[in-house]
Design a protein around this motif. Structure first.
Motif, short mmCIF file in Angstrom:
data_model
loop_
_atom_site.label_atom_id
_atom_site.label_comp_id
_atom_site.label_asym_id
_atom_site.label_seq_id
_atom_site.Cartn_x
_atom_site.Cartn_y
_atom_site.Cartn_z
N ARG A 363 0.86 -1.19 0.00
CA ARG A 363 0.00 0.00 0.00
C ARG A 363 0.89 1.23 0.00
O ARG A 363 1.84 1.33 0.76
N HIS A 388 -3.17 0.09 -3.83
CA HIS A 388 -2.96 -1.22 -3.23
C HIS A 388 -2.54 -2.22 -4.32
O HIS A 388 -3.11 -2.23 -5.42
N ASP A 421 -5.77 -2.13 -6.71
CA ASP A 421 -6.94 -1.32 -6.34
C ASP A 421 -6.47 0.08 -5.96
O ASP A 421 -5.33 0.27 -5.51
N THR A 423 -8.02 3.30 -3.56
CA THR A 423 -9.07 3.71 -2.64
C THR A 423 -8.93 5.19 -2.31
O THR A 423 -7.82 5.73 -2.30
N THR A 448 -12.47 3.50 3.57
CA THR A 448 -12.32 2.30 2.77
C THR A 448 -11.41 1.28 3.46
O THR A 448 -10.62 1.62 4.35
N ARG A 449 -11.52 0.04 3.00
CA ARG A 449 -10.60 -1.02 3.41
C ARG A 449 -10.40 -1.98 2.25
O ARG A 449 -11.37 -2.47 1.65
N ALA A 450 -9.16 -2.25 1.90
CA ALA A 450 -8.85 -3.22 0.86
C ALA A 450 -8.93 -4.63 1.44
O ALA A 450 -8.64 -4.85 2.62
N ARG A 456 -8.58 -12.85 -0.18
CA ARG A 456 -8.35 -12.87 -1.63
C ARG A 456 -7.76 -14.19 -2.14
O ARG A 456 -8.14 -14.67 -3.20
N PRO A 482 -12.75 -3.45 -2.81
CA PRO A 482 -12.56 -2.84 -1.49
C PRO A 482 -13.88 -2.44 -0.86
O PRO A 482 -14.85 -2.07 -1.56
#
Length: 698
Positions: A363, A388, A421, A423, A448-450, A456, A482
């Motif tokens: 990140r 990310h 991603d 965010t 937000t949160r990945a 995953r 996310p």
């Protein structure tokens, strides 16, 4: 940003807090600070500090935070508990240890961040009310930072010796701990040694003993600082060795966590521009098995030991300067974490599943945050963007592994295992003094949160779930988006000469909320390789992580009233509702309503507190996740403290005074057959326990 401190009277209702809310007109009432040591803090950050009683309790720092309004504890083991705040837990809370972010070593979060925060080493715990500011990083819920004790700089060039030591014992599990910090300092240099040692046996409850609930933890380290003019440099090194520690709600127990931390920091002033920077490293080596702290499997083929590692490099910096009639902070931060997990059988070298291999999570973020007055409101306005990247190496299995997992390996290795991603977070935190006794608070945010690496990349159905400890098997989903939360909160802080109250109403609408859902449209019908492997492991209905939609809303508050010069009543109340928005169902694992009340008698050198905790029945449970209801319960606790002389204090307390048998709704389910708790039963709370603590400071 100025901070707000809670009343020491809430030793009864918040028995770890140290002061009543003193709401200065120029203060930002957005941060709670739990002061463990009672040492004086920077006056610019706090409106007032009154030394307070910390009731002696177990080694779990999460239990301290759980005394705040809106917070509760997720009990996964004496050193593995998590915090739930307004219905959110795990990676959704921005948790830091002494300002450092790092990745957990275990895929089931046996070492959540607070695992690395022994109470004997904590000076204070800072909790962001409502949401975490953008400078602290992404995350859907409030932020938590456990700040360690430190030997500060002196006032002159003469060296002075300082110490802050704690010795404690508890009848629950016959546990004991000793720890603290010692060092020397003058106005330019400071040097310190810190350490703690804790151990305990299996914990008792009214029905017997909770098998496999013993713990061992050792921490040692050193730190130094150098100050010249307006520039300050620091270096902190720490090692933690967690030994054999039970986790009854998991399929395995901790054999060890060997973890090293290093952090260098700088702060200084450059012609009116305040600059900070840091670089940190964490290295976790972890082993867990199913035979040391619980009855071993009957067949040698069923022995399991999992070996995991996690290395995190993190860093960042910011600059703060006057701009636009206020203060502007510009900064950047980032981290890279690498994970590996291998599942083995110690009786067969050819049985190995490299299930999470060569995982990299990166990140990189940048943020801007402005603090100042807007239309009569004090404000903190922030924006941040994060990029990310997640990547998994190829999985593999040994020759002794059955054929079906090998098929899952081939399918996983054929997928695209690199994901990216972006965010965006935005936070507006506003507060406005209405008069000398009342301050209004408003918060609006997009947070937000990945997805995590287990969510995953978990191709093998196992119970690794980021700490849910619910007995279900899960697989990941590379297509996860996310999570995005839209947040609105309103509250007020009111205080008079004899009373105070701080209620907050909150609402969170979460798009793409990640939760376990049935693997396919025909749960229980074993017609896919994943379901076949899961059924071989005892669960014919595996779950997969998926994006859903959710909402969380509720009310929490703390309050108190002085009954006389010597007596006061304090309390907290918390209520949160969690609902799925995509289907008609309740959100999985949401804390029930609770009320904590206490009556305190204070004298010049001692205080005593009688506390009652009432927790309601939780019948708003998730049907989709087959969540079981729990009955309500009431507990009574008794605490007291005495100042023996300057720098020496003694505290004593009795938890669960009437030895009541109860089950916390967020506790996991027992997996240890060598216990007086039945297999599959929700783990009980601790029985009656006497605690003592001696504190020495100088």
């Amino acid at each position: 940003m100025s901070s707000i401190l809670l009343h020491s009277a809430s030793a009864l209702a918040l028995s770890c807090l140290t002061a009543m809310p003193a709401l200065a007109q120029d203060a930002s009432p957005l941060t709670d600070i739990i002061t463990v040591s009672g040492q004086q803090l920077d006056a610019e950050r706090l409106d007032r500090l009154d030394p307070a009683t910390l009731p002696p309790s177990g080694p779990d720092a999460a239990a301290l935070i759980a005394r705040l309004p809106g917070a509760t504890v997720v009990g996964n083991g004496v050193l593995s508990s998590q915090v739930q705040y307004r219905g959110l837990s795990g990676g959704r809370i921005n948790l830091r240890i002494d300002g450092q972010n790092f990745a957990s070593g275990g895929p089931n979060l046996m070492d959540p961040p607070l695992h690395y925060a022994p109470i004997a080493l904590i000076e204070r715990i800072e909790v962001d009310r409502s949401v975490s500011p953008v400078r602290s990083g992404p995350g859907l819920a409030g932020g938590v930072n456990a700040v360690f004790k430190q030997v500060g700089f002196g006032e002159t060039d003469q060296w002075q010796t300082r110490y802050d030591l704690t010795l404690a014992g508890r009848t629950a599990g016959d546990s004991s701990s000793v720890g603290g910090v010692v060092g020397m300092a003058n106005d330019q240099f400071r040097i310190q040694l810190l350490g703690s040692s804790e151990s305990g046996d299996d914990i008792n409850w009214p029905g017997g003993t909770i098998g496999g609930s013993a713990h061992e933890r050792l921490v040692y380290g050193a730190g130094l600082g150098f100050r010249t003019g307006v520039h300050e440099f620091s270096l902190d090194l720490r090692r933690q060795e967690t030994g054999a520690t039970g986790n009854p709600p998991f399929a395995m127990d901790i054999r060890y966590f060997d973890t090293d931390f290093a952090r260098v920091g700088y702060r200084g002033d450059w012609d009116g521009v305040s600059v900070t920077a840091h670089l940190a490293f964490a290295d976790v080596a972890h082993a867990m098995n199913n035979y040391d702290l619980r009855p071993a499997p009957m067949m040698a083929a069923m022995y399991r030991e999992s070996l995991a590692t996690a290395q995190t490099v993190s860093g960042g910096g910011d600059a703060v300067f006057a701009a636009l009639g206020g203060s502007l902070r510009l900064g950047f931060d980032g981290e890279q974490a690498e994970h590996d997990l291998a599942i083995t059988n110690p009786n067969n070298a050819n049985f190995v599943l490299n299930s999470l291999s060569d995982i990299t999570m990166e990140r990189t973020g940048a943020f801007a945050e402005w603090t100042g007055a807007v239309a009569g409101w004090e404000s903190e306005l922030g924006l941040r963007a994060d990029r990310h990247r997640a990547e998994a190496g190829p999985a593999s299995v040994g020759s002794a592994v059955p054929a079906m997992p090998g098929m899952l390996v081939m399918a996983f290795n054929a997928t695209d295992r690199r994901l990216d991603d972006t965010t965006l977070d935005a936070v507006a935190r506003l507060w406005r003094p209405v008069n000398d006794s009342t301050t209004l608070r408003l918060t609006f945010a997009r947070k937000t949160r990945a997805p995590g690496y287990v969510e995953r990349f978990a191709w093998l159905p196992t119970e690794a779930s980021g700490g849910l400890a619910d007995g279900n098997t899960y697989v990941g989903n590379a297509d996860l988006a996310p999570e995005t939360a839209w947040i609105a909160e309103a509250g007020l802080d009111w205080s008079s000469a004899t009373a105070y109250a701080r209620p907050t109403l909150f609402y969170r609408s979460v798009d793409d909320f990640i939760q376990g859902v049935p693997y396919d449209a025909t749960p229980g019908v074993i017609d896919t390789p994943v379901e076949m492997v899961s059924a071989m492991n005892g669960d014919p209905t595996p779950l997969r992580f998926a994006n859903t939609d959710a909402r969380l809303y509720g009310l929490d508050l703390d309050f108190g009233v002085g009954l006389s010069a010597a007596w006061h009543l304090d309390g907290t109340a918390s209520w949160v509702r969690g609902e799925r928005r995509d289907i008609d169902d309740n959100l999985y694992r949401t804390a029930p309503p609770s009320l904590r009340l206490g009556l305190t008698r204070e004298a010049a050198a001692w205080s005593a507190t009688l506390e009652t905790l009432a927790v309601a029945r939780q019948d708003r449970v998730s049907a989709a996740n087959s969540e079981a209801e729990t009955p309500g319960y009431v507990l009574v606790n008794l605490y007291g403290s005495w100042t023996l002389r300057e720098g020496v204090s003694l505290a004593a307390g009795v938890e669960n005074l009437f030895d009541h048998s109860y089950r916390q709704h967020l506790a996991g389910y027992n997996r240890n057959a060598g216990s007086d708790v039945g297999l599959g039963e929700r783990l009980p709370g601790t029985g009656r326990s006497l605690g003592l603590r001696l504190t020495l400071r100088g």
